[in-house]
Design an enzyme around this catalytic site. Sequence first.
Site, short mmCIF file in Angstrom:
data_model
loop_
_atom_site.label_atom_id
_atom_site.label_comp_id
_atom_site.label_asym_id
_atom_site.label_seq_id
_atom_site.Cartn_x
_atom_site.Cartn_y
_atom_site.Cartn_z
N GLY A 90 -4.89 3.22 -1.62
CA GLY A 90 -5.66 4.21 -2.36
C GLY A 90 -5.18 4.36 -3.80
O GLY A 90 -5.98 4.51 -4.72
N THR A 91 -3.89 4.29 -3.99
CA THR A 91 -3.33 4.44 -5.33
C THR A 91 -3.83 3.33 -6.25
O THR A 91 -4.25 3.59 -7.38
CB THR A 91 -1.79 4.43 -5.26
OG1 THR A 91 -1.38 5.57 -4.49
CG2 THR A 91 -1.17 4.49 -6.63
N ASN A 114 -6.80 16.39 -0.28
CA ASN A 114 -5.79 16.06 0.72
C ASN A 114 -4.92 17.25 1.13
O ASN A 114 -4.36 17.25 2.21
CB ASN A 114 -4.88 14.93 0.21
CG ASN A 114 -4.44 15.14 -1.23
OD1 ASN A 114 -5.28 15.30 -2.12
ND2 ASN A 114 -3.15 15.15 -1.45
N GLN A 117 -9.26 10.62 1.64
CA GLN A 117 -9.17 11.53 2.78
C GLN A 117 -10.48 11.62 3.55
O GLN A 117 -10.53 12.19 4.64
CB GLN A 117 -8.76 12.93 2.32
CG GLN A 117 -7.31 13.03 1.85
CD GLN A 117 -6.30 12.91 2.99
OE1 GLN A 117 -6.62 13.16 4.16
NE2 GLN A 117 -5.09 12.52 2.66
N SER A 156 -8.22 4.10 1.55
CA SER A 156 -6.87 3.62 1.91
C SER A 156 -6.78 3.43 3.41
O SER A 156 -7.08 4.35 4.18
CB SER A 156 -5.85 4.66 1.42
OG SER A 156 -4.54 4.21 1.69
N GLY A 157 -6.33 2.24 3.84
CA GLY A 157 -6.36 1.86 5.25
C GLY A 157 -5.58 2.76 6.19
O GLY A 157 -6.02 3.04 7.31
N HIS A 158 -4.41 3.23 5.76
CA HIS A 158 -3.53 3.93 6.71
C HIS A 158 -3.96 5.38 6.94
O HIS A 158 -3.28 6.11 7.66
CB HIS A 158 -2.07 3.88 6.24
CG HIS A 158 -1.80 4.70 5.01
ND1 HIS A 158 -1.10 5.86 5.03
CD2 HIS A 158 -2.16 4.51 3.72
CE1 HIS A 158 -1.01 6.36 3.81
NE2 HIS A 158 -1.65 5.56 3.00
N THR A 173 -2.83 -13.24 -3.75
CA THR A 173 -3.11 -13.81 -2.44
C THR A 173 -3.64 -12.70 -1.53
O THR A 173 -3.02 -11.65 -1.42
CB THR A 173 -1.83 -14.42 -1.85
OG1 THR A 173 -1.36 -15.44 -2.74
CG2 THR A 173 -2.08 -15.02 -0.48
N CYS A 221 9.86 23.80 -3.68
CA CYS A 221 11.15 23.33 -3.19
C CYS A 221 11.03 21.99 -2.49
O CYS A 221 12.00 21.26 -2.34
CB CYS A 221 11.75 24.32 -2.22
SG CYS A 221 12.09 25.90 -2.98
C1 LIG Z 1 -6.72 11.98 -1.82
C2 LIG Z 1 -5.75 10.87 -1.90
N1 LIG Z 1 -5.87 9.95 -2.88
C3 LIG Z 1 -5.03 8.92 -2.98
C4 LIG Z 1 -4.00 8.73 -2.10
C5 LIG Z 1 -3.09 7.56 -2.29
O1 LIG Z 1 -3.23 6.62 -1.26
P1 LIG Z 1 -2.06 5.59 -0.93
O2 LIG Z 1 -0.82 6.40 -0.76
O3 LIG Z 1 -2.49 4.90 0.30
O4 LIG Z 1 -1.91 4.67 -2.10
C6 LIG Z 1 -3.82 9.67 -1.05
C7 LIG Z 1 -2.75 9.56 -0.04
O5 LIG Z 1 -1.60 9.59 -0.22
C8 LIG Z 1 -4.72 10.76 -0.95
O6 LIG Z 1 -4.59 11.68 0.01
C1 LIG Z 2 4.57 -18.88 -9.44
C2 LIG Z 2 3.69 -17.86 -8.81
N1 LIG Z 2 3.54 -16.65 -9.39
C3 LIG Z 2 2.78 -15.68 -8.86
C4 LIG Z 2 2.09 -15.89 -7.68
C5 LIG Z 2 1.24 -14.77 -7.14
O1 LIG Z 2 1.75 -14.25 -5.96
P1 LIG Z 2 0.79 -13.48 -4.93
O2 LIG Z 2 -0.38 -14.38 -4.70
O3 LIG Z 2 1.62 -13.25 -3.75
O4 LIG Z 2 0.34 -12.23 -5.61
C6 LIG Z 2 2.20 -17.14 -7.04
C7 LIG Z 2 1.51 -17.47 -5.77
O5 LIG Z 2 0.35 -17.51 -5.58
C8 LIG Z 2 3.01 -18.15 -7.61
O6 LIG Z 2 3.15 -19.35 -7.04
S1 FES Z 3 14.48 23.94 -4.17
FE1 FES Z 3 13.70 25.89 -4.08
S2 FES Z 3 15.49 27.09 -3.65
FE2 FES Z 3 16.11 25.08 -3.30
#
Ligand SMILES: Cc1ncc(COP(=O)(O)O)c(C=O)c1O
Ligand SMILES: Cc1ncc(COP(=O)(O)O)c(C=O)c1O
Ligand code: FES
Lengths: 137, 385, 385
Positions: free
Chosen positions: C66-67, C146, C174, C194-196, C232, C319
């Site tokens: 998601g980020t 969220n 969400q 976001s998948g998880h 990849t 906190c």
């Molecule tokens: C509303 C919202 N946006 C974005 C994110 C970011 O997703 P991720 O942590 O999978 O990158 C989250 C979760 O953490 C979310 O709740």
């Molecule tokens: C030299 C080199 N740099 C960067 C990448 C990119 O890595 P990835 O595809 O895991 O993002 C690759 C592989 O595809 C690579 O061989």
């Molecule tokens: S962080 Fe709030 S009192 Fe400790």
Amino acid sequence: MDYSEKVMDHFENPRNQGKIEDADGIGEEGNPTCGDIMKIYIKVSDNIIEDVKFQTFGCGAAVASSSMATELIKGKTLEEAWELSNKAVVEALEGLPPQKVHCSVLAEDAIHKAINDYRIKQGLSPWEEKEGKEHHH
Amino acid sequence: MDNAATTPVRPEVLDAMIPFMTHSFGNPSSLYDIAKISREAVAKARSQVAAALGAQPKEIYFTSGGTESDNWAIKGVCFANKNKGKHIITSPIEHHAVSHTCEWLEKQGFEVTYIPVDKYGLVNPDDVSAAIRDDTILITIMFANNEIGTIEPIAEIGKIARERGILFHTDAVQAVGHVPIDVVSMNIDMLSLSGHKFNGPKGTGALYIGKRVKLVPLMHGGDQERKRRAGTENVPGIVGLGLALELSVSEMKETTEHLKELRNRLIDGLLKVPKSHLNGHPQMRLSNNVNVIFEYIEGESILLMLNRKGIAASTGSACNSSSLEPSHVLTACGLPQEIVHGSLRLTIGDMTEEGDVDYLLEVVPEIVQKLRNMSPLTPQELRTT
Amino acid sequence: MDNAATTPVRPEVLDAMIPFMTHSFGNPSSLYDIAKISREAVAKARSQVAAALGAQPKEIYFTSGGTESDNWAIKGVCFANKNKGKHIITSPIEHHAVSHTCEWLEKQGFEVTYIPVDKYGLVNPDDVSAAIRDDTILITIMFANNEIGTIEPIAEIGKIARERGILFHTDAVQAVGHVPIDVVSMNIDMLSLSGHKFNGPKGTGALYIGKRVKLVPLMHGGDQERKRRAGTENVPGIVGLGLALELSVSEMKETTEHLKELRNRLIDGLLKVPKSHLNGHPQMRLSNNVNVIFEYIEGESILLMLNRKGIAASTGSACNSSSLEPSHVLTACGLPQEIVHGSLRLTIGDMTEEGDVDYLLEVVPEIVQKLRNMSPLTPQELRTT
Ligand SMILES: Cc1ncc(COP(=O)(O)O)c(C=O)c1O
Ligand SMILES: Cc1ncc(COP(=O)(O)O)c(C=O)c1O
Ligand code: FES
Ligand code: FES
């Protein structure tokens, strides 16, 4: 590369591959972008393409297109062979990936060049390419 | 024989990952424990990666892969230091993750110098030194090339960069787990790696960031990774990457010896084909990389025929690239356009056996001959029909 | 009870992923086949995600979460359209993946308007309309929050954006898999997921990009994902995300009914604690989200006590945040500083059972009482010792 079984068959077992030593017409076409070269040899008698052979330096689609195109024009009149479009070749091959369609154009162009080479050698005027034909380079 | 493209996850690595995917760690474990177990597992993986590079754990940041690490390192340094300067130094044989990033930065007003390479693909450190300007903010040169396997003189370049006070990034995606690396003695400021190149999971990577480096995040958001790389941690992926790297490094010496033997047999055998040439450096090359050119034929055709025989491989041919342009690496090494299309890359791995090499040495010459017979470029004396 | 933070991978999803991690698809399969099987599996996942959103498969791009999707959508549009304008409209209750991205863009010369929300966290579409300027290039408003679970009037905002010709992005991390979504009728141009968050794998996500959107890559490099997102492909992750989403959507109606029942019981039970309040909208809220404030006490203390009883939860308390600032979401809803610290978020999932709710309703009031007895702020009448 996602090629159809038909393409793979023509690639692995190319028909009409080779060279005609005493060819009546020879056409060579290259794609400057990908560096590929296709050469078509024809043997003509009574306006009929009696024999055709190809040599190709190129990808799977280029080889398969050459093979299929030669099959499609063998035994045909020059007029019929001239009318063979790259689209017909692609269809006969059961499709080509989009970025490989240009390879089939190579075959169409090489055949046209071979036919015109024959016509010029016979003292005839070369046929003109159709207006608006897809241009691929 | 395409181990440089990707490798499968090792069974023991998969086993280590699964509990973090299903959140089931056996009994007794409360939800609270799960968070703690995850945190400790990530910390362990960070130490494993640090140990493999001679770095400190807090200098390791987990990413989604080599591409992200490269993008982050380069854009991150450029955006953070644009008031200091706009000039980047790189090579013409970088992976697209580096080269396309540099090209985009050029559009944003940065300037890039490409240091030419010699015919083996080697960068000359003196050329790097000469290219440094007052406004140079980054040098990025890859550790080992993915196509031709050439290993660059990283320690020498690192020394120059450090002396001149310029940040030095290296894309070590092909080197990590395969070649000994020490970021301290090599004066590396940033280093990219990717999990699936050493039998770790896909979609995982890391960036080593030395203490003196100032860079902005590529991923803004939550506070993860010491607030430098946001996003929920891919805990199973991180665990898998850490273990896979630790295993690779511990087996490196043995694996390398075995691979070098196979590689050299492959190279010697393939070069027996007339009008064939080795690409890349004969000695300074990755132990898993073989890259040869066969004149008069085209690479995609070789791949297709090999695939039909159950062998995966790779080529720098234009026909096999979506841009229809031949490999920028082979072109940068000065190979003429006529022959650049006939390249074949075979990369071996610990699963490769002698029998595979024998089989390859049997089928490749046959395929080359078949294609040469078909090619209009082949001279008569090399034809058999 | 922290299902909004992350969810474990479902067993059937894990089973679908494993062959793509180990590259073992049973016999007979050549290496060539593996590439083909992978390609087809990715295509299938793309269709599954598209179907879940009412989109076309070619409008779906896989990311690392998601980020990344949020960063890409926002930075990508801004950098691609900076010659057209510099103005972004957003809300003050976005996830940090959106808000920190916007803040960074402000430093790069963009201007951001934050539309205020009402006490339920709702954005008023009329306010969005009024904030549009000639140089507005992007509106980004989250689908569902969220922390407090409030679901925003996305279709209304989408309509305004489309009428005014401005691109509209929504962070639906969400919402996806939990709420019906149709990008066409809702006039959404870009959507992050976001998948998880729906029992898919961590480190996976997607961005829907409608056909009319122009944006630059966040990840430059190889030609993957129609040349828009390099790296990849994380094939196992993509496969897992696609299947998990398909399953979530197919079970959505049933799950939602079940969750709403549990959620309402939880809310009703917790609000019986004196001086407690519900955060977020009573009706327009996610069926898995409960967020309540207990006056006079501090959230991290509640969490710790709950954790000791085996319950995970979350809080907006200062906190418990690394910035030592209270939740920007609760603050934006107008909660006074004195009470914002006592918030407790419980998010349920399909694994949550009636017994869990009963247990919670037993322990939370005890914990609240214990902490109130400890707090100097608690008025005498609420103390038991
Ligand atoms: C509303 C919202 N946006 C974005 C994110 C970011 O997703 P991720 O942590 O999978 O990158 C989250 C979760 O953490 C979310 O709740
Ligand atoms: C030299 C080199 N740099 C960067 C990448 C990119 O890595 P990835 O595809 O895991 O993002 C690759 C592989 O595809 C690579 O061989
Ligand atoms: S962080 Fe709030 S009192 Fe400790
Ligand atoms: S001939 Fe080069 S791509 Fe087909």
